[in-house]
Motif scaffolding. Structure first.
Motif, PDB file in Angstrom:
ATOM      1  N   TRP A 119      19.819  27.417  30.456  1.00  0.00           N
ATOM      2  CA  TRP A 119      21.066  27.190  31.212  1.00  0.00           C
ATOM      3  C   TRP A 119      20.856  25.899  32.165  1.00  0.00           C
ATOM      4  CZ3 TRP A 119      21.912  27.074  36.427  1.00  0.00           C
ATOM      5  CH2 TRP A 119      23.334  27.130  36.810  1.00  0.00           C
ATOM      6  N   ARG A 126      24.301  31.240  29.938  1.00  0.00           N
ATOM      7  CA  ARG A 126      23.653  32.295  31.180  1.00  0.00           C
ATOM      8  C   ARG A 126      23.556  33.674  30.683  1.00  0.00           C
ATOM      9  NH1 ARG A 126      23.161  31.772  36.865  1.00  0.00           N
ATOM     10  NH2 ARG A 126      24.549  30.058  37.141  1.00  0.00           N
ATOM     11  N   MET A 127      24.673  34.062  30.129  1.00  0.00           N
ATOM     12  CA  MET A 127      24.422  35.570  29.675  1.00  0.00           C
ATOM     13  C   MET A 127      23.542  35.712  28.232  1.00  0.00           C
ATOM     14  SD  MET A 127      25.504  38.593  29.834  1.00  0.00           S
ATOM     15  CE  MET A 127      26.927  38.409  31.148  1.00  0.00           C
ATOM     16  N   LEU A 128      23.580  34.743  27.600  1.00  0.00           N
ATOM     17  CA  LEU A 128      22.670  34.703  26.500  1.00  0.00           C
ATOM     18  C   LEU A 128      21.270  34.715  26.752  1.00  0.00           C
ATOM     19  CD1 LEU A 128      24.705  32.712  23.799  1.00  0.00           C
ATOM     20  CD2 LEU A 128      24.186  35.196  23.675  1.00  0.00           C
ATOM     21  N   GLU A 129      20.917  33.814  27.872  1.00  0.00           N
ATOM     22  CA  GLU A 129      19.746  33.590  28.334  1.00  0.00           C
ATOM     23  C   GLU A 129      19.115  34.867  28.855  1.00  0.00           C
ATOM     24  OE1 GLU A 129      17.548  30.927  31.717  1.00  0.00           O
ATOM     25  OE2 GLU A 129      18.804  29.807  30.524  1.00  0.00           O
ATOM     26  N   PHE A 130      19.937  35.530  30.091  1.00  0.00           N
ATOM     27  CA  PHE A 130      19.838  36.660  30.592  1.00  0.00           C
ATOM     28  C   PHE A 130      19.404  37.799  29.582  1.00  0.00           C
ATOM     29  CE2 PHE A 130      21.073  40.839  32.567  1.00  0.00           C
ATOM     30  CZ  PHE A 130      20.416  40.818  33.381  1.00  0.00           C
ATOM     31  N   CYS A 131      20.122  38.041  28.334  1.00  0.00           N
ATOM     32  CA  CYS A 131      19.565  39.041  27.407  1.00  0.00           C
ATOM     33  C   CYS A 131      18.558  38.767  26.653  1.00  0.00           C
ATOM     34  CB  CYS A 131      21.115  39.086  26.715  1.00  0.00           C
ATOM     35  SG  CYS A 131      22.657  39.677  27.551  1.00  0.00           S
ATOM     36  N   ASN A 170      28.954  29.781  31.050  1.00  0.00           N
ATOM     37  CA  ASN A 170      28.675  31.228  31.302  1.00  0.00           C
ATOM     38  C   ASN A 170      28.239  32.033  30.203  1.00  0.00           C
ATOM     39  OD1 ASN A 170      29.629  31.108  33.987  1.00  0.00           O
ATOM     40  ND2 ASN A 170      31.760  31.313  33.259  1.00  0.00           N
ATOM     41  N   ALA A 171      28.719  31.577  28.899  1.00  0.00           N
ATOM     42  CA  ALA A 171      28.131  32.331  27.661  1.00  0.00           C
ATOM     43  C   ALA A 171      26.589  31.966  27.616  1.00  0.00           C
ATOM     44  CB  ALA A 171      28.643  31.641  26.320  1.00  0.00           C
TER      45      ALA A 171
END
Length: 347
Positions: free
Chosen positions: A311, A298-303, A295-296
């Motif tokens: 991911w 996914r968030m770092l990739e999204f940002c 989940n971390a």
């Protein structure tokens, strides 16, 4: 157009990594396998651009497996595995040694300290080379270890013949399109009488790709670890002999009757942790640890802090962990076929 990061990673390589595989093994064809073999540099770089930081998070700076004694700490086991290879190769102070597929340099730093040798680390991934140089400078070993970019299928072009007293590879040459090709290049750059030591990833001789469950296992290991093609142990032995090496010692260390199996950290069972610090290492492979980390990611990739596709590479690592545990339990896979070979001395 691909985004290239200052650290050497390329976004499109990460994003395209999973496209080299059919996730359903039943849809895999000979053309898929051939495509991976022919484009092995893209397969390897796409995988390691995405997986390197995940490896360091979950496995420290030595990207390999090792045997465990009862009560032995994870880090101590990794170091002992590296020392054992150096000892079996009889590395001596002052030798010029090539590390084929050096990762971020963890084994090179350990072996340089242990054997007092001078090491050239070869890698075709810019991101890993930058990290290897940073860690080596931090360790004060710049005078003992250098890192260069290169293709292990073209060693003789880069270094010239008879350039090294010894060469080793730790779970790296499985990425080669052919073992004969990479072993042949290692043979060329070794001095006459020089030694080659390897921990090779292989499917064991019990593996039969005509059995659907065996074939699926090999496919999952390939997909989860950036490997163009998994091959049986017998082919590794045959390739070494074919290119002219004399095998002085060989052993599948996974066949040792160890109370603690080599794959135990991947099982994610914190009750099996050998030391207090190892609880964290093992937890990262547990269902809750995977949930948190992925989940971390996914968030770092999204940002935008991680390349797109990271991911997905992380998800492939989950496939890898399950497959490697199953391969170890069934004795169909080994990450530690040890071979110590000698290049014949010139007459």
């Amino acid at each position: 157009m691909s985004t290239e990061y200052q650290d050497g990673r390329q976004e499109n390589r990460v994003e395209n990594y999973t496209k080299f595989w059919q996730k359903d093994v039943n849809k895999e064809g000979e053309t898929d396998n051939q495509n991976r073999v022919e484009n092995y540099t893209d397969v390897i770089n796409g995988y390691y651009d995405g997986a390197t930081e995940l490896y360091e998070y979950g496995w420290a700076q030595s990207f390999h497996f090792s045997r465990f004694y009862k009560g032995e700490a994870f880090a101590a086991s990794l170091a002992r595995h590296e020392h054992y290879l150096a000892s079996q190769m009889s590395l001596r102070p002052g030798m010029r040694v090539l590390d084929v597929g050096c990762g971020v340099g963890g084994p090179a730093r350990e072996i340089a300290r242990f054997a007092d040798v001078n090491i050239v680390g070869l890698n075709n991934n810019d991101f890993q080379i930058q990290r290897a140089r940073k860690y080596t400078k931090r360790a004060g070993l710049e005078d003992n270890i250098t890192f260069v970019k290169g293709d292990f299928m073209k060693l003789s072009e880069q270094f010239g013949p008879n350039s090294f007293d010894a060469v080793y590879a730790i779970e790296a040459t499985v990425h080669a399109p052919t073992w004969e090709g990479v072993y042949g290049e290692i043979m060329k750059v070794l001095k006459p009488g020089g030694v080659f030591g390897v921990y090779e990833w292989c499917m064991t001789d019990a593996w039969d790709p005509s059995i659907p469950s065996h074939k699926a296992l090999g496919h999952e290991i390939e997909f989860g670890n950036g490997i163009p093609e998994m091959r049986p142990l017998a082919k590794a032995r045959e390739a070494m002999k074919t290119v002219g090496f004399v095998i002085e010692h060989e052993e599948d260390l996974a066949e040792r009757h160890d109370e603690v199996p080599w794959y135990y950290p991947l099982e994610g069972d914190v009750w099996k942790a050998q030391t207090a610090w190892d609880y964290f290492t093992v937890w990262r492979m547990s269902w809750s640890g995977k949930l948190v980390s992925h989940n971390a990611i996914r968030m770092l990739e999204f940002c935008g802090f991680l390349p797109k596709g990271t991911w997905e590479v992380g998800e492939s690592l989950k496939t890898a962990a399950d497959a490697l545990v199953r391969g170890g339990q069934t004795k169909l896979f080994t990450p530690m076929y040890l071979a110590v070979c000698r290049k014949p001395a010139e007459n």
